[in-house]
Structure formats: C-alpha cells, structure tokens
Design a protein around this motif. Structure first.
Motif, short mmCIF file in Angstrom:
data_model
loop_
_atom_site.label_atom_id
_atom_site.label_comp_id
_atom_site.label_asym_id
_atom_site.label_seq_id
_atom_site.Cartn_x
_atom_site.Cartn_y
_atom_site.Cartn_z
N SER A 97 0.85 -1.19 0.00
CA SER A 97 0.00 0.00 0.00
C SER A 97 0.88 1.23 0.00
O SER A 97 2.06 1.18 0.38
CB SER A 97 -0.94 0.02 1.21
N ILE A 98 0.31 2.35 -0.43
CA ILE A 98 1.02 3.62 -0.45
C ILE A 98 0.04 4.69 0.02
O ILE A 98 -1.13 4.68 -0.36
CB ILE A 98 1.57 3.94 -1.86
N ARG A 99 0.53 5.59 0.87
CA ARG A 99 -0.33 6.65 1.41
C ARG A 99 0.49 7.92 1.57
O ARG A 99 1.60 7.89 2.08
CB ARG A 99 -0.89 6.23 2.77
N ARG A 100 -0.04 9.03 1.11
CA ARG A 100 0.63 10.31 1.30
C ARG A 100 0.51 10.76 2.75
O ARG A 100 -0.55 10.62 3.36
CB ARG A 100 0.03 11.38 0.38
N THR A 101 1.59 11.34 3.28
CA THR A 101 1.56 11.84 4.65
C THR A 101 1.00 13.25 4.73
O THR A 101 0.66 13.72 5.81
CB THR A 101 2.98 11.86 5.25
N GLY A 102 0.93 13.95 3.60
CA GLY A 102 0.49 15.34 3.59
C GLY A 102 1.64 16.32 3.50
O GLY A 102 1.43 17.51 3.20
N LEU A 103 2.88 15.85 3.74
CA LEU A 103 4.05 16.71 3.64
C LEU A 103 4.60 16.65 2.22
O LEU A 103 4.65 15.58 1.61
CB LEU A 103 5.13 16.26 4.63
N GLU A 104 5.01 17.81 1.69
CA GLU A 104 5.65 17.87 0.38
C GLU A 104 6.97 18.62 0.51
O GLU A 104 7.05 19.61 1.23
CB GLU A 104 4.75 18.56 -0.64
N ILE A 105 7.98 18.12 -0.18
CA ILE A 105 9.30 18.77 -0.21
C ILE A 105 9.63 19.04 -1.67
O ILE A 105 9.71 18.11 -2.48
CB ILE A 105 10.37 17.87 0.45
N ASN A 106 9.79 20.31 -2.02
CA ASN A 106 10.01 20.71 -3.41
C ASN A 106 8.90 20.15 -4.32
O ASN A 106 9.17 19.66 -5.42
CB ASN A 106 11.38 20.25 -3.91
N ASP A 107 7.68 20.23 -3.84
CA ASP A 107 6.50 19.78 -4.58
C ASP A 107 6.47 18.27 -4.81
O ASP A 107 5.69 17.79 -5.63
CB ASP A 107 6.39 20.50 -5.94
N GLN A 108 7.31 17.52 -4.11
CA GLN A 108 7.31 16.07 -4.22
C GLN A 108 6.69 15.49 -2.94
O GLN A 108 7.06 15.88 -1.83
CB GLN A 108 8.73 15.51 -4.40
N GLN A 110 5.67 13.24 0.26
CA GLN A 110 6.21 12.24 1.16
C GLN A 110 5.14 11.16 1.35
O GLN A 110 3.98 11.47 1.59
CB GLN A 110 6.56 12.87 2.51
N CYS A 111 5.55 9.91 1.23
CA CYS A 111 4.60 8.79 1.28
C CYS A 111 5.05 7.74 2.27
O CYS A 111 6.25 7.55 2.49
CB CYS A 111 4.45 8.15 -0.11
N ASP A 112 4.07 7.06 2.84
CA ASP A 112 4.33 5.87 3.65
C ASP A 112 4.03 4.65 2.80
O ASP A 112 2.91 4.50 2.28
CB ASP A 112 3.44 5.87 4.90
N LEU A 113 5.03 3.78 2.65
CA LEU A 113 4.89 2.57 1.86
C LEU A 113 4.88 1.36 2.79
O LEU A 113 5.77 1.21 3.63
CB LEU A 113 6.06 2.42 0.88
N VAL A 114 3.87 0.52 2.66
CA VAL A 114 3.87 -0.77 3.36
C VAL A 114 4.51 -1.78 2.41
O VAL A 114 4.02 -1.98 1.29
CB VAL A 114 2.45 -1.20 3.75
N LEU A 115 5.61 -2.39 2.84
CA LEU A 115 6.42 -3.25 1.98
C LEU A 115 6.58 -4.63 2.60
O LEU A 115 6.66 -4.76 3.82
CB LEU A 115 7.81 -2.65 1.77
N VAL A 116 6.63 -5.64 1.76
CA VAL A 116 7.08 -6.97 2.17
C VAL A 116 8.49 -7.13 1.62
O VAL A 116 8.70 -7.12 0.41
CB VAL A 116 6.16 -8.08 1.63
N VAL A 117 9.46 -7.23 2.52
CA VAL A 117 10.87 -7.26 2.16
C VAL A 117 11.38 -8.69 2.23
O VAL A 117 11.09 -9.42 3.18
CB VAL A 117 11.69 -6.35 3.11
N ALA A 118 12.17 -9.07 1.22
CA ALA A 118 12.67 -10.45 1.15
C ALA A 118 14.20 -10.46 1.19
O ALA A 118 14.85 -10.40 0.14
CB ALA A 118 12.17 -11.12 -0.13
#
Length: 234
Positions: A97-108, A110-118
């Motif tokens: 899943s991906i969700r924006r935090t509401g913060l932007e840096i240089n118009d980019q 910031q997102c929270d990514l839920v990842l399954v890491v292998a």
C-alpha cells in the motif's frame, strides 16, 4: 531469487549512525547549548553584563545550527537512495500500500509505503518505509509493484527505495512483479511478521528515553550554572 547483493557488516562492526539520528556527542552538545542560552538569558535579566549577552547569543546560535543539522539530516533520511553506492544491502520488496503523509518537499510528496521485504538469508518481513517520491515515479510504487530497496543496517528493518538499482536487480524486480504474490521470492503479506521501523521520521525526532531525557536536563543545567557562575560567586 532474493536480491541482496552487498555483504552485511561483521557482527563486531558498529553500524554508522543513520542520517537524522543524533549521536550521543551531538545530543550532549545540543543540551549544553540550550543550557548556555537559558543561563545567558537569565543572567541578562538579573545582571546585564557583556558576558551574559555573549553567552546568550553564542548558545542560541549553536543550538539553532544543531537543530537545523538534525532536521536536514532527518529529511535526507527519507529521500530514496539514488544508487547502490553506499546504500547498504539491496533487496527486493513488494509494495502492499502507499499513502501520502500530507508533507511535500520541493512539490514532491512524502509517502508511507507498506512493503514486504525479502532478504537473502533470513525470513521475509513486512515494514513501513517513509520516503519522498518524485511524482513521475509514483506509478512504480503502486500496490503490487516490486521495487528494489536498500537496508543500511541488517539488524534493523528500515529500508529505503532505490531510484536507480543495478540492471540485474531491476530485471529481477520486473520478473517478480509478474508472479502471483507468494509464488516467487517475496511472500504474501499475511505470511510474514511485521517489523516496526526505528528510523527517525523526516518530520521529527525519535521520542527520548527516560535516561536520555535526564542526561539532557543535567547537561543543560550544568551549562546554565557554568554561565551564571560570575553572579553566583559574587
């Protein structure tokens, strides 16, 4: 296959302090500068002499500079790694899943990514990675995508997306993305444990422990008392 390509550090090798996390010396200096600032301010109110003005200005400037360094370091820690050089162990991870935090840096955003890491030689796990993503690359981080991430410290679950991974890892990520979740190197989300990341978020700092808070207060008090000695001993 899993995709770790860089050896983990030796068990007796202390990992580098992650960006945005203050070292013990940095925290001590920050507390002392705060104490000097408060001591200089109190001294100016009680006995306005040049020494107290100098202490207040010097302490305030040093405290502000240290704060800016920590904030910039924390923001930098949320940026994706530009390449494999010095990024740490490189692994495959599937975006759940991906969700924006509401913060932007240089118009980019910031997102929270839920990842399954292998990882290569240990069980897979799920974790959250906070990163500032270029809007052009957002399509590559939609649920179901497989990306390459860097794990600077194998003892911690924290990972960061890699913008330009080596070609073999890019090919491995594309091949993994074509498989059904759980049939390739990256297990399904419901089959892995969740590990909470410990890296400092870009918007702030790690909550202090009771020990570090007491130490900081003691150092700040020592700095304030040292500044006020001329008046206290008069």
């Amino acid at each position: 296959m899993s995709a770790g390509t860089r050896p983990a550090p030796a068990l007796d090798q202390r990992p580098a302090t992650p960006p945005g996390r203050a070292t013990p010396f940095g925290r001590a200096l920050h507390a002392l500068s705060l104490g000097v600032t408060l001591g200089g301010f109190a001294g100016m109110l009680a006995d306005p002499r040049a020494w107290y003005v100098l202490a207040f200005v010097a302490g305030c400037v040093l405290w502000t500079l240290l704060l800016l360094v920590r904030v910039l370091g924390a923001v930098r820690s949320s940026l994706p790694a530009d390449g494999p050089g010095g990024a740490g162990e490189l692994l495959l991870a599937r975006v759940e899943s991906i969700r924006r935090t509401g913060l932007e840096i240089n118009d980019q955003p910031q997102c929270d990514l839920v990842l399954v890491v292998a990882p290569d030689h240990e069980p897979a796990y799920a974790t959250t990675s906070r990163a500032v993503l270029d809007v052009v690359t957002l399509a590559s981080f939609q649920p179901g995508s497989v990306v390459v991430v860097a794990r600077p410290d194998p003892a911690l679950p924290d990972v960061t997306p890699v913008l330009h991974p080596p070609a073999p890892l890019t090919a491995a990520a594309r091949a993994e993305a074509r498989l059904e979740p759980g049939t390739g190197a990256v297990p399904a989300l419901d089959r892995v444990p969740v590990r909470v990341p410990v890296r400092v978020p870009a918007a702030g700092f790690r909550r202090p422990t009771a020990g570090s808070l007491l130490t900081g207060l003691a150092l700040a008090a020592a700095g304030g008392v040292a500044v006020l000695l001329p008046t206290l001993l008069a």
